[in-house]
Structures are given as structure tokens and as C-alpha cells.
Design an enzyme around this catalytic site. Structure first.
Site, PDB file in Angstrom:
ATOM      1  N   ASN A   9      41.916  49.396  39.882  1.00 20.08           N
ATOM      2  CA  ASN A   9      43.364  49.497  40.070  1.00 20.08           C
ATOM      3  C   ASN A   9      44.022  48.971  38.803  1.00 20.08           C
ATOM      4  OD1 ASN A   9      46.028  49.286  40.810  1.00 20.08           O
ATOM      5  ND2 ASN A   9      45.721  47.678  42.356  1.00 20.08           N
ATOM      6  N   LYS A  11      47.037  49.009  37.968  1.00 23.33           N
ATOM      7  CA  LYS A  11      48.409  48.512  38.186  1.00 23.33           C
ATOM      8  C   LYS A  11      49.349  49.096  37.120  1.00 23.33           C
ATOM      9  CE  LYS A  11      46.425  44.646  40.572  1.00 23.33           C
ATOM     10  NZ  LYS A  11      46.520  43.280  41.043  1.00 23.33           N
ATOM     11  N   HIS A  95      49.087  48.310  49.082  1.00 23.26           N
ATOM     12  CA  HIS A  95      48.641  47.175  48.272  1.00 23.26           C
ATOM     13  C   HIS A  95      49.599  46.000  48.482  1.00 23.26           C
ATOM     14  CE1 HIS A  95      47.801  44.686  44.771  1.00 23.26           C
ATOM     15  NE2 HIS A  95      46.610  45.275  44.761  1.00 23.26           N
ATOM     16  N   GLU A  97      50.933  44.004  46.521  1.00 15.87           N
ATOM     17  CA  GLU A  97      52.076  43.953  45.595  1.00 15.87           C
ATOM     18  C   GLU A  97      53.179  44.902  46.051  1.00 15.87           C
ATOM     19  OE1 GLU A  97      49.786  44.597  42.057  1.00 15.87           O
ATOM     20  OE2 GLU A  97      48.914  42.603  42.310  1.00 15.87           O
ATOM     21  N   GLU A 167      41.893  42.615  50.876  1.00 18.10           N
ATOM     22  CA  GLU A 167      42.328  41.895  49.682  1.00 18.10           C
ATOM     23  C   GLU A 167      43.155  40.672  50.084  1.00 18.10           C
ATOM     24  OE1 GLU A 167      42.315  44.600  45.993  1.00 18.10           O
ATOM     25  OE2 GLU A 167      44.265  44.768  46.925  1.00 18.10           O
ATOM     26  N   GLY A 173      44.618  38.496  41.418  1.00 14.31           N
ATOM     27  CA  GLY A 173      45.150  38.125  40.103  1.00 14.31           C
ATOM     28  C   GLY A 173      45.198  36.628  39.862  1.00 14.31           C
ATOM     29  N   SER A 213      40.293  39.296  42.420  1.00 14.31           N
ATOM     30  CA  SER A 213      39.564  38.613  41.349  1.00 14.31           C
ATOM     31  C   SER A 213      38.073  38.941  41.309  1.00 14.31           C
ATOM     32  CB  SER A 213      39.790  37.096  41.434  1.00 14.31           C
ATOM     33  OG  SER A 213      41.161  36.790  41.284  1.00 14.31           O
TER      34      SER A 213
END
Ligand code: PGA
Length: 255
Positions: A9, A11, A95, A97, A167, A173, A213
Site C-alpha cells: 500500500n 499510500k 483502510h 486512514e 490492521e 506507521g 509495520s
């Protein structure tokens, strides 16, 4: 038998030059990896470039989001039909985010998942709890709500085609990874939810990726877990060496 799926991904990271370098670096490493499925998910502006560079390889391309309608007056959005038209195969949906910054809800996840399946693309549906939720003992409630609201409207044949990505938000991150045991526990829990709703046969076929991560150091232990069938990789997917190592590790693990 579930095939391991490793997805990068990217991003909101790319440029024409960066895409050229990253894909050129990863293509030779990807070429011999027949035991796994590999997916690159660039920002949508670069999907066509990635598809073109990957022509003739087995690596597939995905988009990071879609709008659930096929076309129309939805300024700034792209549809699953368009993603398919340009050559993408996968769609990341829900996701964290997008849930955190763009108002994504379990209801929109459900609609986007259906739209993706209808087009014949493969949805990667993300679920995961925040640290506060985990510490408050709400892990199971949060996960079962996200899974049921996002996926329970599907029929069993559709469900088999979905990839679920667990996730934990606190691991994305941050450099903090769930331990292999923590991740396995949640993956088994997700599979149980799917089994209760869709039956054991369906639940055994669903690929459940771990994300948060993942890197070349922890991939072996995470992917070695019984119910972890792949990884959704953010930061490490932008580096040829790290992502290449993850692909090597995944390809050598046989389930
Ligand atoms: P990360 O991102 O690997 O950088 O933690 C994973 C993701 O957000 O999919």
C-alpha cells in the site's frame, strides 16, 4: 489451502520517476515468486503507469479506494469499473486512514465491497482497533462490528472472494507491530466470525492479511502463524530491499 497475498500500500507516495525505480527494482525479485500473489497499490494517478510496467508479469495492481457508483457526478472520485478498465485487479477498502481522515464508515465499506465484487475485482477490506479500544477491552466488539457491518450482507460465494486485512490502528506507521501471537489471536477470531456466519468451508477459504509495520525483520514470524495469510505493507513496500525480502520470506513459507 490459502495462497499468501502480499500487497504494498503505497499510500500518497509516488512520482513518475519513483514508480519507474520502484517497479524496475521489484520486478526481477517478483518474477520467481510463484507460491504467492503480489499486488502493488499506487495512488490512482499512477495505476496506469504501474500496470504498463507490470505487463507480462504476474504482479497485479490495486487501487486504494473507490466510490461505490459506476460513474456520474461525483467530483474527485473513481469507480471500480474505472479501476478495472485501466487494468487494476484489487481494491483496498476501509483502510483506517480513510476511516480516520475521510469519514469512511462500515456502511460505506459494505457498499464499496459490493461494488468491487460486482465489477469482478478483489476487495481487500481493512478492519482494526485503536489502542484506546484495545486497552478498554473492546477489541472483539470493534472487530466483530466492522466485520459484520462491512461483510455480512454478502452471500457465501462473494465472501470467498474477499480478502480481509487485520490492521491494528496502533501498529500502522508506528513501528509497533502486534506480536505474532496477538495477531494470530485476532485472525482466528475473524475466521470464527466468518465461520459462524458463512460456514467453515467459506471461512477456511478467506485470505486474512495482517498489516501494521510489517517489515523484513518481522515478516517471517507473522506469516508463520496459522491464520495469517499475507500482509498489507505500507512503509516497507516503498523500499526495494525491504519489500523484496518480504516477498522472499513469504514465498518460502508453505502453509
Ligand atoms: P505500515 O502501513 O506498514 O506503514 O504500518 C500498513 C498499512 O497502512 O496498510
Amino acid at each position: 489451502m490459502r495462497k499468501i497475498v502480499i500487497a504494498g500500500n503505497w499510500k500518497m507516495n509516488s512520482s513518475v520517476e519513483f514508480v519507474n525505480e520502484l517497479v524496475s527494482g521489484l520486478l526481477p525479485i517478483s518474477a520467481s515468486k510463484n507460491n504467492i500473489d503480489i499486488v502493488f497499490c499506487p495512488p490512482s494517478l499512477y495505476v496506469a503507469q504501474v500496470v504498463e510496467k507490470l505487463a507480462g508479469s504476474t504482479v497485479r495492481t490495486g487501487v486504494q479506494n473507490i466510490y461505490p457508483e459506476p460513474k456520474g457526478a461525483f467530483t474527485g472520485e473513481i469507480s471500480a469499473d474505472m479501476a478495472k478498465d485501466i487494468g487494476a485487479t484489487y481494491v483496498i477498502i476501509g483502510h483506517s486512514e480513510r476511516r480516520q481522515f475521510f469519514g469512511e464508515t462500515d456502511e460505506s465499506v459494505a457498499k464499496k465491497t459490493s461494488a468491487t465484487l460486482k465489477t469482478g475485482l478483489i476487495p481487500i477490506v481493512c478492519v482494526g482497533e485503536s489502542l484506546a479500544e484495545r486497552e478498554a477491552g473492546k477489541l472483539e466488539t470493534i472487530i466483530s462490528n466492522q466485520v459484520s457491518k462491512g461483510l455480512f450482507h454478502l452471500d457465501p460465494t462473494e465472501m470467498k472472494k474477499v480478502i480481509v486485512a487485520y490492521e491494528p490502528v496502533w501498529a500502522i506507521g508506528t513501528g509497533k507491530t502486534a506480536s505474532p501471537e496477538q495477531a494470530q489471536e485476532v485472525h482466528a477470531f475473524i475466521r470464527k466470525i466468518l465461520s459462524d456466519k458463512f460456514g467453515a468451508d467459506v471461512s477456511q477459504k478467506v485470505v486474512i492479511q495482517y498489516g501494521g509495520s510489517v517489515n523484513d525483520k518481522n515478516a517471517q514470524d507473522l506469516l508463520g502463524q496459522k491464520d495469517i495469510d499475507g500482509a498489507l505493507v505500507g512503509g516497507a513496500s516503498l523500499k526495494v530491499d525491504a519489500f523484496g525480502d518480504i516477498l522472499n520470506i513469504a514465498n518460502n513459507i508453505s502453509k
